[in-house]
Design an enzyme around this catalytic site. Structure first.
Site, PDB file in Angstrom:
ATOM      1  N   HIS A 377      53.665  18.615  12.089  1.00  0.00           N
ATOM      2  CA  HIS A 377      53.936  18.939  13.489  1.00  0.00           C
ATOM      3  C   HIS A 377      54.860  20.125  13.675  1.00  0.00           C
ATOM      4  O   HIS A 377      55.286  20.393  14.807  1.00  0.00           O
ATOM      5  CB  HIS A 377      54.557  17.745  14.203  1.00  0.00           C
ATOM      6  CG  HIS A 377      53.656  16.565  14.325  1.00  0.00           C
ATOM      7  ND1 HIS A 377      52.883  16.328  15.448  1.00  0.00           N
ATOM      8  CD2 HIS A 377      53.379  15.569  13.463  1.00  0.00           C
ATOM      9  CE1 HIS A 377      52.188  15.215  15.264  1.00  0.00           C
ATOM     10  NE2 HIS A 377      52.468  14.737  14.073  1.00  0.00           N
ATOM     11  N   LYS A 570      60.798  19.565  28.919  1.00  0.00           N
ATOM     12  CA  LYS A 570      60.571  19.377  27.487  1.00  0.00           C
ATOM     13  C   LYS A 570      61.939  19.315  26.829  1.00  0.00           C
ATOM     14  O   LYS A 570      62.947  19.629  27.479  1.00  0.00           O
ATOM     15  CB  LYS A 570      59.759  20.535  26.901  1.00  0.00           C
ATOM     16  CG  LYS A 570      60.323  21.935  27.264  1.00  0.00           C
ATOM     17  CD  LYS A 570      59.462  23.055  26.696  1.00  0.00           C
ATOM     18  CE  LYS A 570      58.243  23.364  27.521  1.00  0.00           C
ATOM     19  NZ  LYS A 570      56.989  23.119  26.813  1.00  0.00           N
ATOM     20  N   ARG A 571      62.012  18.920  25.553  1.00  0.00           N
ATOM     21  CA  ARG A 571      63.286  18.926  24.859  1.00  0.00           C
ATOM     22  C   ARG A 571      63.906  20.325  24.919  1.00  0.00           C
ATOM     23  O   ARG A 571      63.194  21.333  24.940  1.00  0.00           O
ATOM     24  CB  ARG A 571      63.094  18.484  23.409  1.00  0.00           C
ATOM     25  CG  ARG A 571      62.815  16.993  23.262  1.00  0.00           C
ATOM     26  CD  ARG A 571      63.963  16.145  23.748  1.00  0.00           C
ATOM     27  NE  ARG A 571      65.110  16.272  22.882  1.00  0.00           N
ATOM     28  CZ  ARG A 571      65.514  15.349  22.008  1.00  0.00           C
ATOM     29  NH1 ARG A 571      64.867  14.198  21.919  1.00  0.00           N
ATOM     30  NH2 ARG A 571      66.562  15.544  21.247  1.00  0.00           N
ATOM     31  N   LYS A 576      61.951  26.998  22.449  1.00  0.00           N
ATOM     32  CA  LYS A 576      61.167  26.709  23.655  1.00  0.00           C
ATOM     33  C   LYS A 576      61.555  27.635  24.809  1.00  0.00           C
ATOM     34  O   LYS A 576      60.862  27.710  25.822  1.00  0.00           O
ATOM     35  CB  LYS A 576      61.337  25.238  24.057  1.00  0.00           C
ATOM     36  CG  LYS A 576      60.735  24.267  23.026  1.00  0.00           C
ATOM     37  CD  LYS A 576      61.016  22.819  23.400  1.00  0.00           C
ATOM     38  CE  LYS A 576      60.572  21.828  22.336  1.00  0.00           C
ATOM     39  NZ  LYS A 576      59.100  21.608  22.310  1.00  0.00           N
ATOM     40  N   THR A 678      52.118  19.490  24.321  1.00  0.00           N
ATOM     41  CA  THR A 678      51.194  18.556  24.964  1.00  0.00           C
ATOM     42  C   THR A 678      51.499  18.457  26.459  1.00  0.00           C
ATOM     43  O   THR A 678      50.621  18.091  27.246  1.00  0.00           O
ATOM     44  CB  THR A 678      51.295  17.150  24.320  1.00  0.00           C
ATOM     45  OG1 THR A 678      52.679  16.807  24.172  1.00  0.00           O
ATOM     46  CG2 THR A 678      50.616  17.125  22.968  1.00  0.00           C
ATOM     47  N   LYS A 682      49.123  18.103  30.108  1.00  0.00           N
ATOM     48  CA  LYS A 682      49.359  17.177  31.224  1.00  0.00           C
ATOM     49  C   LYS A 682      49.458  17.935  32.546  1.00  0.00           C
ATOM     50  O   LYS A 682      48.923  17.496  33.581  1.00  0.00           O
ATOM     51  CB  LYS A 682      50.640  16.360  30.984  1.00  0.00           C
ATOM     52  CG  LYS A 682      50.556  15.459  29.753  1.00  0.00           C
ATOM     53  CD  LYS A 682      51.924  14.982  29.271  1.00  0.00           C
ATOM     54  CE  LYS A 682      51.824  14.454  27.845  1.00  0.00           C
ATOM     55  NZ  LYS A 682      53.144  14.287  27.191  1.00  0.00           N
TER      56      LYS A 682
HETATM   57  C1  62N Z   1      56.263  18.149  18.398  1.00  0.00           C
HETATM   58  F1  62N Z   1      62.720  14.175  11.233  1.00  0.00           F
HETATM   59  N1  62N Z   1      57.267  17.762  17.429  1.00  0.00           N
HETATM   60  C2  62N Z   1      55.966  19.641  18.337  1.00  0.00           C
HETATM   61  F2  62N Z   1      64.404  14.098  12.509  1.00  0.00           F
HETATM   62  N2  62N Z   1      59.049  16.507  16.721  1.00  0.00           N
HETATM   63  O1  62N Z   1      57.165  20.365  18.523  1.00  0.00           O
HETATM   64  C3  62N Z   1      54.989  19.962  19.445  1.00  0.00           C
HETATM   65  F3  62N Z   1      63.717  15.949  11.680  1.00  0.00           F
HETATM   66  O2  62N Z   1      54.604  21.313  19.385  1.00  0.00           O
HETATM   67  C4  62N Z   1      53.738  19.093  19.284  1.00  0.00           C
HETATM   68  O3  62N Z   1      52.907  19.235  20.391  1.00  0.00           O
HETATM   69  C5  62N Z   1      54.123  17.623  19.168  1.00  0.00           C
HETATM   70  O4  62N Z   1      55.063  17.444  18.130  1.00  0.00           O
HETATM   71  C6  62N Z   1      52.918  16.739  18.877  1.00  0.00           C
HETATM   72  O5  62N Z   1      52.180  17.251  17.811  1.00  0.00           O
HETATM   73  C7  62N Z   1      58.184  16.820  17.722  1.00  0.00           C
HETATM   74  O6  62N Z   1      58.205  16.257  18.801  1.00  0.00           O
HETATM   75  C8  62N Z   1      59.991  15.551  16.769  1.00  0.00           C
HETATM   76  O7  62N Z   1      60.170  14.860  17.749  1.00  0.00           O
HETATM   77  C9  62N Z   1      60.855  15.354  15.563  1.00  0.00           C
HETATM   78  C10 62N Z   1      61.631  14.225  15.473  1.00  0.00           C
HETATM   79  C11 62N Z   1      62.446  14.040  14.350  1.00  0.00           C
HETATM   80  C12 62N Z   1      62.474  14.992  13.360  1.00  0.00           C
HETATM   81  C13 62N Z   1      61.701  16.121  13.442  1.00  0.00           C
HETATM   82  C14 62N Z   1      60.880  16.299  14.556  1.00  0.00           C
HETATM   83  C15 62N Z   1      63.339  14.809  12.180  1.00  0.00           C
END
Ligand code: 62N
Length: 839
Positions: A377, A570-571, A576, A678, A682
């Site tokens: 991801h 978004k976060r 971003k 995503t 939406k």
């Molecule tokens: C998102 F392990 N990723 C992407 F702690 N990650 O940024 C977005 F390091 O572009 C995509 O659309 C989406 O995934 C779905 O594919 C994302 O949300 C995390 O939340 C995350 C959480 C913990 C870690 C790393 C990433 C950790």
């Protein structure tokens, strides 16, 4: 599930099946009766004591009654048919509320509304009482939630595995413009949707050492002297839309092992026993609130292992109910890893097969790799997990041995293919020798080597994985890499959150779109229908009116539904580029100050999103947004042409109110950095137009909706690379060349928005102006402002804007998570749908 049926249970089931007017019927009267019964007999409440929460709970239980039979029947049928199942492994599920979703997916919304009306209860107010299940950070967690919805709706035998955190993502409050975090005690009032299943508890071990025991002509390895922890599963029903499938979401909760406590207790170590109990039960206490940023915390490592070990033991237990050996494992089991967070599944499955079930290495490896798929991801280096070898030494010594053996065999393969290429061996190794914390395990490399499939989440992202991040691996195993562009569930993200638009669509083209989103194409001719456009516009206006109320309640700011609603939710993250958005707002503000009569399209800029608690820059950006908002919102001279709001505590249930009310969707990440996105899907599904870079799924959205129906700007991923490589690149270049940018920077960095706290934004100035800003804020700002002017121009022509908005809805069908899941299934899992019959 036991294979010999129990006579008394069978008799009990037969009794309810043959007795009329009992629990769970789909009629208004039975719903009313079950609601009343639960209030009295499940909650012990009467007219003097029933709180709003009790009413919510009673309705939730009445609705739950209506899915129980399907839930049981689904599990029974999958078991009896020896179905191959997909096990989705994710450390995060951002589910949001369940009651509204279950009512929709059971298609009993009309009945429930009538039943509640007859009792004088406002259903919409009742639904608002439910707290979100916030067991995730952002896109990755919400994707898992959309996926389980699609798997059930497609009638796939699927099980989601996750962790039942006592505390989900923190509650965000804003004080003096700064973010504060409060614990999310989401289970405080109980959870009507979970069923504890202590009978399926699993034991997990940490620490100890490995002993080699000679057996016959070989050696057996025993892992001894470890501290045990128990995982207790809690099951939540996942209701498929318009079918009888109800799948399981099984979440593990860490518990101390009772016998262990008593042992220490007997030895007189009361305190030691209590400490051990606390340690065990701390494992699933809290979700780590980081998004796209890895922090090597030991507790997180323990979470991952507890999760993976419980889930795999459970999968194997179920498999062995009707299998004697592991030859058929990959015909019954597919495992999908949601990022590397559950990648310990690979050495753990190897350990279970070899040490616990006596399988040889080669068969164990074939089985593990044949069952597993890995979804990446992110391309951000700081998000890639690398666990220190010392954690393995301390907590998982046997897994370390297995990892070294996997690596030894893998590197031998690389060496055979590329003789004498030491650089490549070092780059590809599962072990990074010289990390900041000493040796560490590269979890992404482990996931690639141990999986039969590796996928990215949008076309550009997958291409960049193949050419950059995982280039060596894609060269070695090109057939292993594939793309699965993300999607969102049309049930929650249109039918549920935007009932008026849903009804308008269904009136025009029928309701087949809910399960087959490409049918939205049938809306295209409606763009030429003036009456349809007027109704579409009115629905958007009503949704904006409702959001305006929510904004006023949450921030005190009054915004006009007649202004253009420009939304970025978004976060918070530098990549971003919420800052780019703010810079543009300041440029607009300055234009209005210089020319108060200027006929700009009135806009309301809406922000929402959480920052990781330890991410200094992201927190400063929240302060920046709020500082600009304070100045702009209190400036009467702007005559309502500019408003800025930061809505606190952005979460799934708030998104359900925001998406339907947006005119413009901000998807403005630095090209090459957002894997997919995503939220972009939406928004478009609810008739917003996108301002976006050529990044992630924006590219594919542009291909679908057409260049005229999206506002694209900025450096491409390739151009971003070139700019970054230029040793002379500095943000200051754009400051010097561009008067508007200079004016904006001067205002901001001379403390105009922060007179009370001079120089708080100095770190921003340094990064954006003096530093070689890797996010290209100023390098993209001019093009961004021009794209925003194009949006203004179109908005001035309401009919043209509405045509474009309808076209966005009509052409967004590709981005249903049903399509995404169908592709995973066809190309990776190979699972047959199973139709569930209920009486
Ligand atoms: C998102 F392990 N990723 C992407 F702690 N990650 O940024 C977005 F390091 O572009 C995509 O659309 C989406 O995934 C779905 O594919 C994302 O949300 C995390 O939340 C995350 C959480 C913990 C870690 C790393 C990433 C950790």
């Amino acid at each position: 599930m036991s294979s010999t049926p129990d006579r008394s249970t069978a008799a009990a089931m037969e009794f309810i099946a043959n007795t009329p007017h009992l629990i769970g019927e789909l009629t208004v009267e039975s719903l009313m009766s079950d609601y009343a019964n639960h209030l009295c007999f499940s909650l012990a409440k009467d007219r003097f004591t029933a709180t709003p929460h009790d009413k919510f709970y009673a309705l939730a239980l009445a609705v739950r009654d209506r899915l129980m039979e399907r839930w049981i029947k689904t599990q029974q049928t999958h078991h009896q048919q020896h179905a191959k199942r997909i096990y989705y492994l994710s450390l995060e599920y951002l589910m949001g509320r369940a009651l509204s979703n279950n009512i929709i997916n059971l298609r009993c919304d009309e009945l429930v509304r009538q039943a509640m009306q007859k009792l004088g209860i406002n259903l919409d107010e009742l639904l608002e009482i439910e707290v979100d299940a916030g067991l995730g950070n952002g896109g990755l967690g919400r994707l898992a939630a959309c996926f389980v919805d699609s798997m059930a709706t497609l009638e796939l035998p699927a099980m989601g595995y996750g962790l039942r955190y006592d505390y989900g993502i923190f509650r965000q409050t804003i004080k003096n413009g700064y973010q504060f975090e409060e614990p999310d005690d989401w289970l405080r009032h109980g959870n009507p949707w979970e069923m504890a299943r202590p009978e399926y508890a699993q034991k997990v071990q940490f620490g100890g050492r490995v002993e080699a025991v000679p057996v016959g002509d070989g050696t057996q390895f025993k892992w001894v002297g470890h501290e045990p922890v128990i995982g207790i599963p809690y099951d939540m029903p996942i209701v498929g839309f318009g079918c009888n499938t109800v799948n399981n979401l099984r979440l593990w909760s860490g518990k101390a092992r009772l016998e262990f406590d008593f042992q220490d207790f007997d030895r007189g170590d009361y305190f030691g026993a209590v400490e051990a109990k606390n340690a065990a039960e701390n494992i699933t206490k809290v979700l780590y609130p980081n998004n796209n940023n890895y922090q090597g915390k030991e507790l997180r490592f323990r979470q991952q292992y507890l999760f993976v070990s419980c889930s795999l033991q459970d999968i194997i237990r179920r498999y062995l109910v009707d299998n004697q050996d592991f030859n058929g494992f990959t015909d019954r089991v597919a495992i999908q890893l949601n990022d590397t967070h559950p990648a310990l599944a690979i050495p753990e499955l190897m350990r279970l097969l070899i040490d616990e079930h006596g399988v040889g290495w080669d068969q164990a490896w074939e089985t593990t790799r044949g069952a597993t798929g890995y979804t990446n991801h992110t391309l951000l280096p700081e998000a890639l997990e690398q666990w220190p070898v010392r954690f393995f030494e301390k907590l998982l010594p046997r897994h370390l041995e297995i990892l070294y053996e996997i690596n030894r065999r893998f590197l031998r393969q690389v060496q055979t293919r590329y003789p004498l290429d030491d650089g490549r061996l070092q780059r590809m190794s599962l072990i990074e020798e010289a990390g900041p914390e000493g040796k560490s395990v590269r979890m992404a490399h482990l996931a690639i080597v141990g999986s039969k499939s590796v996928n990215g989440v949008a076309a550009l992202h997958t291409r960049l994985l193949q050419t950059h991040l995982f280039r060596d691996f894609a060269e070695l195993w090109p057939e292993r890499f594939n793309n699965k562009t993300n999607g969102v569930t049309p049930r929650r993200w249109l039918l549920l959150c935007n009932p008026e638009l849903s009804a308008l669509i269904s009136e025009r083209i029928g309701d087949g779109w809910v399960k087959d989103l490409n049918q939205l194409r049938k809306l295209e001719p409606a763009i030429e229908d003036k009456k349809f456009r007027a109704r579409f516009r009115q629905i958007k206006r009503d949704n904006k009116q409702r959001l305006a109320q929510v904004i006023q309640q949450n921030t005190g700011v009054v915004v006009s539904p007649d202004s253009l609603f420009d939304v970025q939710v978004k976060r918070l993250h530098e990549y971003k580029r919420q800052m780019l958005n703010v810079f543009h707002i300041i440029m607009r503000y300055q234009r209005l100050k210089q020319n108060p009569g200027l006929d700009l399209v009135p806009r309301t800029f809406i922000f929402g999103g959480k920052s990781a608690p330890g991410y200094f820059m992201a927190k400063l950006i929240i302060k920046l947004i709020n500082s600009v908002a304070d100045v702009v919102n209190s400036d009467e001279s702007l005559q309502g042409k500019l408003k800025v709001v930061f809505v606190p505590n952005y979460r799934v249930s708030l998104a359900e109110k925001i998406m339907p009310a947006a005119d413009l969707s901000e998807q403005i990440s630095t090209a090459g950095m957002e894997a997919s996105g995503t939220g972009n899907m939406k928004f478009a599904l609810n008739g917003a137009l996108t301002v976006g870079t050529l990044d992630g799924a924006n590219i594919e959205i542009k291909e679908e909706v057409g260049d005229d129906n999206i506002f694209i700007f900025g450096h491409t991923a390739e151009q971003v690379e070139t700019v970054r490589r230029d040793p002379g690149y500095r943000g200051r270049r754009y400051y010097e060349q561009d008067e508007a940018i200079r004016g904006m920077c001067d205002l901001l960095f001379r403390n105009f928005f922060n007179l009370e706290e001079p120089d708080v934004f100095e770190p921003i100035r340094q990064k954006v102006l003096d530093g070689p800003d890797p996010f290209l804020h100023l390098a993209d700002l001019r093009m961004y402002a021009e794209a925003q002017d194009r949006a203004d121009q179109l908005y001035r022509d309401p009919e043209a804007w509405t045509r474009s908005a309808i076209l966005n809805v009509a052409r967004i069908g590709k981005f249903s998570s049903d399509r995404t899941i169908s592709e995973y299934n066809r190309e990776i899992w190979g699972i047959k749908p199973i139709h569930i019959e209920v009486s």
